[in-house]
Write a protein that holds these residues in place. Structure first.
Motif, short mmCIF file in Angstrom:
data_model
loop_
_atom_site.label_atom_id
_atom_site.label_comp_id
_atom_site.label_asym_id
_atom_site.label_seq_id
_atom_site.Cartn_x
_atom_site.Cartn_y
_atom_site.Cartn_z
N THR A 73 0.83 -1.20 0.00
CA THR A 73 0.00 0.00 0.00
C THR A 73 0.87 1.25 0.00
O THR A 73 1.79 1.38 0.81
N ALA A 74 0.56 2.16 -0.92
CA ALA A 74 1.32 3.40 -1.02
C ALA A 74 0.90 4.37 0.08
O ALA A 74 -0.19 4.26 0.65
N GLU A 75 1.77 5.31 0.38
CA GLU A 75 1.43 6.34 1.36
C GLU A 75 0.35 7.26 0.80
O GLU A 75 0.35 7.56 -0.39
N GLY A 76 -0.55 7.69 1.65
CA GLY A 76 -1.53 8.68 1.23
C GLY A 76 -2.96 8.18 1.15
O GLY A 76 -3.89 8.96 1.33
N ASP A 77 -3.16 6.88 0.85
CA ASP A 77 -4.51 6.33 0.86
C ASP A 77 -4.43 4.83 1.13
O ASP A 77 -3.35 4.24 1.10
N LYS A 78 -5.57 4.22 1.38
CA LYS A 78 -5.59 2.81 1.76
C LYS A 78 -5.79 1.88 0.57
O LYS A 78 -5.89 0.66 0.75
#
Length: 255
Positions: free
Chosen positions: A214-219
């Motif tokens: 999972t990338a930073e900033g959203d789920k």
């Protein structure tokens, strides 16, 4: 699900043709300068016109009708007005939906316009490896052996596979048994494909990464653990005693 009647087969044909046509239309709609929110809304309108409902919205509350992943995004890309498509982008569109109680799933990666960043070979590999995998699937074949085939063919071309994303059963919901139709060999998985079952088979062919995270900033947004790029292609099929019935063939991602 397993097909037990003509009515069930017809239901799966209808939803599969729906998601295939929407995927094809969204690809044709793509052009440099449009944003992924505009593209997603176009796809959402098409689904609605066909009487279908977005599967990721229904199942997970996903903030979009479809998943649109651009360049370094591996999967589950969020539609955004700020994500403006550019010539040469590597784009993946994944369309899944429900219609009259039946569910189907398909997707495909492609290069937008001129291949300015040399992604075409990766896309071609993903398409061809999916085609090869589909040609080997029939009732009684071990799921792990298809994972081995995908992983081996990727390695021969100089690529890796994403090991924690997988194909899956589909039909009466978006994700059903079997849940782990991996792109790699799992010696502990002794499950075999069952004749008349409905499954979504998908490749995740990578230049550098082997896991999605999972990338930073959203789920939602997934990126590779070691960077690089990933191409994905997916069909919903019915397993038979011979070659499978490719229910989403109308999206023409193998051409």
């Amino acid at each position: 699900m397993s097909i037990t009647s003509d009515a069930e087969f017809t239901g799966m044909q209808k939803i599969s043709e729906c998601v295939a046509q929407v995927l094809k239309a969204m690809r044709e709609y793509c052009k440099p300068g449009i944003n992924t929110l505009e593209l997603d809304e176009f796809g959402g309108r098409l689904l609605s016109q066909m009487g279908a409902k977005s599967a990721p919205k229904l199942t997970y509350g996903f903030p979009g009708h479809t998943c649109i992943s651009v360049n370094e995004v591996v999967a589950h890309g969020l539609p955004s007005a700020s994500m403006v498509l550019q010539e040469g982008d590597l784009i993946n569109i994944d369309v899944s939906a429900e219609l009259d109680g039946y569910w189907a799933d398909n997707g495909g990666s492609f290069v937008l316009g001129e291949d300015k960043h040399n992604h075409a070979a990766l896309v071609k590999a993903s398409k061809e490896i999916l085609e090869s995998a589909l040609s080997q699937i029939r009732g009684g074949v071990k799921i792990a052996d298809i994972g081995r085939l995908i992983e081996t063919q990727a390695a021969k071309r100089g690529y890796k596979v994403i090991k924690n994303l997988a194909g899956h059963g589909v039909g009466r919901s978006l994700h059903e048994e079997p849940h782990d139709i991996l792109n790699c060999y799992d010696r502990y998985n002794t499950t075999r494909f069952k004749k008349n079952s409905i499954v979504a088979i998908e490749t995740f062919i990578a230049t550098q990464s082997t896991y999605a995270q999972t990338a930073e900033g959203d789920k939602w947004t997934l990126k590779g653990n070691k960077g690089g790029f990933v191409a994905q292609h997916e069909h919903t099929i019915m397993v038979t005693g011979g070659l499978p019935v490719i229910l989403t063939q109308a999206n023409e991602i193998l051409d």
